[in-house]
Design a protein around this motif. Structure first.
Motif, PDB file in Angstrom:
ATOM      1  N   PHE A  59       0.814  -1.212   0.000  1.00 40.81           N
ATOM      2  CA  PHE A  59       0.000   0.000   0.000  1.00 40.81           C
ATOM      3  C   PHE A  59       0.849   1.264   0.000  1.00 40.81           C
ATOM      4  CE2 PHE A  59      -2.874  -3.143   1.860  1.00 40.81           C
ATOM      5  CZ  PHE A  59      -3.986  -2.952   1.077  1.00 40.81           C
ATOM      6  N   LYS A  60       2.068   1.187  -0.560  1.00 43.00           N
ATOM      7  CA  LYS A  60       2.938   2.361  -0.549  1.00 43.00           C
ATOM      8  C   LYS A  60       2.411   3.480  -1.446  1.00 43.00           C
ATOM      9  CE  LYS A  60       5.961   0.819  -4.211  1.00 43.00           C
ATOM     10  NZ  LYS A  60       7.295   0.546  -4.618  1.00 43.00           N
ATOM     11  N   ASP A  61       1.611   3.136  -2.465  1.00 42.73           N
ATOM     12  CA  ASP A  61       1.038   4.141  -3.365  1.00 42.73           C
ATOM     13  C   ASP A  61      -0.349   4.587  -2.932  1.00 42.73           C
ATOM     14  OD1 ASP A  61       3.291   3.964  -4.913  1.00 42.73           O
ATOM     15  OD2 ASP A  61       2.447   2.414  -6.217  1.00 42.73           O
ATOM     16  N   PHE A  62      -0.771   4.180  -1.747  1.00 40.72           N
ATOM     17  CA  PHE A  62      -2.104   4.509  -1.246  1.00 40.72           C
ATOM     18  C   PHE A  62      -2.220   6.006  -0.981  1.00 40.72           C
ATOM     19  CE2 PHE A  62      -4.936   5.088   2.440  1.00 40.72           C
ATOM     20  CZ  PHE A  62      -6.100   4.625   1.892  1.00 40.72           C
ATOM     21  N   GLU A  63      -3.283   6.593  -1.499  1.00 43.14           N
ATOM     22  CA  GLU A  63      -3.559   8.013  -1.284  1.00 43.14           C
ATOM     23  C   GLU A  63      -4.858   8.136  -0.495  1.00 43.14           C
ATOM     24  OE1 GLU A  63      -1.705  10.646  -1.978  1.00 43.14           O
ATOM     25  OE2 GLU A  63      -0.155   9.344  -2.814  1.00 43.14           O
ATOM     26  N   PHE A  64      -4.873   8.994   0.490  1.00 45.68           N
ATOM     27  CA  PHE A  64      -6.058   9.158   1.316  1.00 45.68           C
ATOM     28  C   PHE A  64      -7.188   9.850   0.563  1.00 45.68           C
ATOM     29  CE2 PHE A  64      -2.763   8.373   4.331  1.00 45.68           C
ATOM     30  CZ  PHE A  64      -3.377   7.562   5.262  1.00 45.68           C
ATOM     31  N   GLU A  65      -6.852  10.556  -0.499  1.00 44.17           N
ATOM     32  CA  GLU A  65      -7.875  11.182  -1.325  1.00 44.17           C
ATOM     33  C   GLU A  65      -8.711  10.128  -2.046  1.00 44.17           C
ATOM     34  OE1 GLU A  65      -4.604  12.153  -1.417  1.00 44.17           O
ATOM     35  OE2 GLU A  65      -4.886  13.986  -0.261  1.00 44.17           O
ATOM     36  N   ASP A  66      -8.152   8.908  -2.199  1.00 39.51           N
ATOM     37  CA  ASP A  66      -8.882   7.833  -2.851  1.00 39.51           C
ATOM     38  C   ASP A  66     -10.057   7.347  -2.001  1.00 39.51           C
ATOM     39  OD1 ASP A  66      -7.093   7.992  -4.880  1.00 39.51           O
ATOM     40  OD2 ASP A  66      -5.917   6.246  -4.262  1.00 39.51           O
ATOM     41  N   LEU A  67     -10.083   7.698  -0.724  1.00 40.54           N
ATOM     42  CA  LEU A  67     -11.183   7.290   0.141  1.00 40.54           C
ATOM     43  C   LEU A  67     -12.451   8.092  -0.131  1.00 40.54           C
ATOM     44  CD1 LEU A  67      -9.258   6.821   3.489  1.00 40.54           C
ATOM     45  CD2 LEU A  67      -9.977   5.071   1.866  1.00 40.54           C
ATOM     46  N   ASN A  68     -12.319   9.198  -0.844  1.00 48.61           N
ATOM     47  CA  ASN A  68     -13.484   9.966  -1.246  1.00 48.61           C
ATOM     48  C   ASN A  68     -14.243   9.133  -2.277  1.00 48.61           C
ATOM     49  OD1 ASN A  68     -15.358  11.758  -2.258  1.00 48.61           O
ATOM     50  ND2 ASN A  68     -13.911  13.448  -2.470  1.00 48.61           N
ATOM     51  N   PRO A  69     -15.539   8.888  -2.073  1.00 51.11           N
ATOM     52  CA  PRO A  69     -16.275   8.003  -3.002  1.00 51.11           C
ATOM     53  C   PRO A  69     -16.244   8.471  -4.452  1.00 51.11           C
ATOM     54  CG  PRO A  69     -17.570   8.414  -1.035  1.00 51.11           C
ATOM     55  CD  PRO A  69     -16.370   9.303  -0.949  1.00 51.11           C
ATOM     56  N   LYS A  70     -16.319   9.767  -4.692  1.00 52.36           N
ATOM     57  CA  LYS A  70     -16.289  10.256  -6.073  1.00 52.36           C
ATOM     58  C   LYS A  70     -14.960   9.932  -6.736  1.00 52.36           C
ATOM     59  CE  LYS A  70     -19.483  14.112  -5.657  1.00 52.36           C
ATOM     60  NZ  LYS A  70     -19.624  15.561  -5.750  1.00 52.36           N
ATOM     61  N   THR A  71     -13.868  10.163  -6.019  1.00 51.61           N
ATOM     62  CA  THR A  71     -12.540   9.877  -6.563  1.00 51.61           C
ATOM     63  C   THR A  71     -12.370   8.384  -6.793  1.00 51.61           C
ATOM     64  OG1 THR A  71     -11.712  11.750  -5.290  1.00 51.61           O
ATOM     65  CG2 THR A  71     -10.082  10.258  -6.207  1.00 51.61           C
ATOM     66  N   PHE A  72     -12.832   7.573  -5.866  1.00 44.70           N
ATOM     67  CA  PHE A  72     -12.707   6.130  -5.982  1.00 44.70           C
ATOM     68  C   PHE A  72     -13.446   5.618  -7.214  1.00 44.70           C
ATOM     69  CE2 PHE A  72     -14.296   1.858  -5.081  1.00 44.70           C
ATOM     70  CZ  PHE A  72     -13.096   1.198  -4.881  1.00 44.70           C
ATOM     71  N   ILE A  73     -14.681   6.050  -7.403  1.00 45.56           N
ATOM     72  CA  ILE A  73     -15.473   5.588  -8.544  1.00 45.56           C
ATOM     73  C   ILE A  73     -14.863   6.072  -9.845  1.00 45.56           C
ATOM     74  CG2 ILE A  73     -17.715   5.842  -9.685  1.00 45.56           C
ATOM     75  CD1 ILE A  73     -18.964   5.757  -6.898  1.00 45.56           C
ATOM     76  N   ARG A  74     -14.402   7.326  -9.869  1.00 46.51           N
ATOM     77  CA  ARG A  74     -13.783   7.868 -11.089  1.00 46.51           C
ATOM     78  C   ARG A  74     -12.548   7.056 -11.464  1.00 46.51           C
ATOM     79  NH1 ARG A  74     -12.759  12.980  -9.549  1.00 46.51           N
ATOM     80  NH2 ARG A  74     -14.924  13.498  -9.906  1.00 46.51           N
ATOM     81  N   LYS A  75     -11.731   6.699 -10.494  1.00 47.62           N
ATOM     82  CA  LYS A  75     -10.527   5.905 -10.788  1.00 47.62           C
ATOM     83  C   LYS A  75     -10.903   4.515 -11.286  1.00 47.62           C
ATOM     84  CE  LYS A  75      -6.700   7.765  -8.239  1.00 47.62           C
ATOM     85  NZ  LYS A  75      -5.639   7.468  -7.296  1.00 47.62           N
ATOM     86  N   GLN A  76     -11.939   3.916 -10.693  1.00 53.15           N
ATOM     87  CA  GLN A  76     -12.334   2.577 -11.106  1.00 53.15           C
ATOM     88  C   GLN A  76     -12.916   2.579 -12.514  1.00 53.15           C
ATOM     89  OE1 GLN A  76     -11.476  -0.098  -9.389  1.00 53.15           O
ATOM     90  NE2 GLN A  76     -10.551   1.307  -7.943  1.00 53.15           N
ATOM     91  N   ASP A  78     -12.174   4.702 -14.913  1.00 53.24           N
ATOM     92  CA  ASP A  78     -11.125   5.025 -15.877  1.00 53.24           C
ATOM     93  C   ASP A  78     -10.098   3.910 -16.011  1.00 53.24           C
ATOM     94  OD1 ASP A  78     -12.282   7.416 -16.480  1.00 53.24           O
ATOM     95  OD2 ASP A  78     -11.004   8.607 -15.158  1.00 53.24           O
ATOM     96  N   ASN A  79     -10.251   2.858 -15.235  1.00 56.91           N
ATOM     97  CA  ASN A  79      -9.310   1.752 -15.243  1.00 56.91           C
ATOM     98  C   ASN A  79      -9.417   1.001 -16.573  1.00 56.91           C
ATOM     99  OD1 ASN A  79      -7.582  -0.288 -14.625  1.00 56.91           O
ATOM    100  ND2 ASN A  79      -8.678  -0.982 -12.805  1.00 56.91           N
ATOM    101  N   ASP A  80      -8.313   0.832 -17.278  1.00 55.51           N
ATOM    102  CA  ASP A  80      -8.309   0.154 -18.581  1.00 55.51           C
ATOM    103  C   ASP A  80      -8.471  -1.355 -18.448  1.00 55.51           C
ATOM    104  OD1 ASP A  80      -8.073   2.446 -20.057  1.00 55.51           O
ATOM    105  OD2 ASP A  80      -5.882   2.401 -20.089  1.00 55.51           O
ATOM    106  N   GLU A  81      -8.180  -1.914 -17.271  1.00 57.40           N
ATOM    107  CA  GLU A  81      -8.256  -3.354 -17.099  1.00 57.40           C
ATOM    108  C   GLU A  81      -9.693  -3.866 -17.226  1.00 57.40           C
ATOM    109  OE1 GLU A  81      -6.506  -4.227 -13.354  1.00 57.40           O
ATOM    110  OE2 GLU A  81      -4.567  -3.416 -13.902  1.00 57.40           O
ATOM    111  N   LEU A  82     -10.662  -3.045 -16.879  1.00 62.18           N
ATOM    112  CA  LEU A  82     -12.053  -3.482 -16.913  1.00 62.18           C
ATOM    113  C   LEU A  82     -12.632  -3.469 -18.317  1.00 62.18           C
ATOM    114  CD1 LEU A  82     -13.389  -1.620 -13.753  1.00 62.18           C
ATOM    115  CD2 LEU A  82     -12.742  -4.014 -13.951  1.00 62.18           C
ATOM    116  N   GLY A  83     -12.044  -2.722 -19.225  1.00 66.91           N
ATOM    117  CA  GLY A  83     -12.542  -2.640 -20.586  1.00 66.91           C
ATOM    118  C   GLY A  83     -13.769  -1.766 -20.719  1.00 66.91           C
ATOM    119  N   LEU A  84     -13.998  -0.879 -19.769  1.00 62.27           N
ATOM    120  CA  LEU A  84     -15.190  -0.039 -19.808  1.00 62.27           C
ATOM    121  C   LEU A  84     -15.124   1.013 -20.911  1.00 62.27           C
ATOM    122  CD1 LEU A  84     -15.873   0.452 -16.013  1.00 62.27           C
ATOM    123  CD2 LEU A  84     -17.094  -0.993 -17.607  1.00 62.27           C
ATOM    124  N   LYS A  85     -13.918   1.430 -21.266  1.00 63.02           N
ATOM    125  CA  LYS A  85     -13.802   2.424 -22.335  1.00 63.02           C
ATOM    126  C   LYS A  85     -14.277   1.846 -23.662  1.00 63.02           C
ATOM    127  CE  LYS A  85     -10.247   5.339 -20.382  1.00 63.02           C
ATOM    128  NZ  LYS A  85      -8.942   5.923 -20.502  1.00 63.02           N
TER     129      LYS A  85
END
Length: 141
Positions: A59-76, A78-85
């Motif tokens: 968890f060395k790259d863990f950011e506390f801003e990621d705990l914000n639900p909006k930021t968390f959902i936006r990152k998920q 935009d994740n290319d692994e899921l193929g959502l794009k």
């Protein structure tokens, strides 16, 4: 931190500070406030570092801003692994709506060929006989 304070509000705060603390004590009050803010920031950063070290190296790259639900959902999303794009780009809303509209119009023309697919709103309802009951309307009760 104070992004929503305009220049007029800032001037008002300065004038109030001068009136409340006086011009002699105001520099010392400002220094005390800045020192307190600095200590709170240092405490916050040290607490973040302690939490990161306790979580471990994964968890060395863990950011506390990621705990914000909006930021968390936006990152998920935009994740290319899921193929959502690819799914988002492959979905054409106008084409889908045109297909639905065509399907609705084709079912309308097959069910009511005499009126040309339109409902006659000027047509009066049929008269009920003496023993006939009016139709039950569940939404009216």
């Amino acid at each position: 931190m104070f992004n929503d304070i305009g220049p007029l509000e800032l001037i008002t705060l300065v004038v109030l500070a001068v009136l409340v603390f006086g011009p002699d004590k105001l520099p010392k009050v400002i220094q005390d406030v800045m020192r307190t803010v600095r200590k709170i920031r240092e405490f916050s950063e040290s607490a973040k570092q302690d939490i990161r070290s306790e979580l471990g190296p994964e968890f060395k790259d863990f950011e506390f801003e990621d705990l914000n639900p909006k930021t968390f959902i936006r990152k998920q999303l935009d994740n290319d692994e899921l193929g959502l794009k690819e799914i988002r780009n492959g979905f054409d809303l106008k084409k889908e709506m045109a297909e639905v509209t065509d399907a609705v119009h084709s079912s309308d023309t097959s069910s009511s060929s005499s009126s040309g697919g339109r409902i006659d709103m000027t047509k009066k309802p049929e008269e009920l006989g003496k023993d006939d009951r009016p139709p039950f309307d569940a939404d009216a009760t």
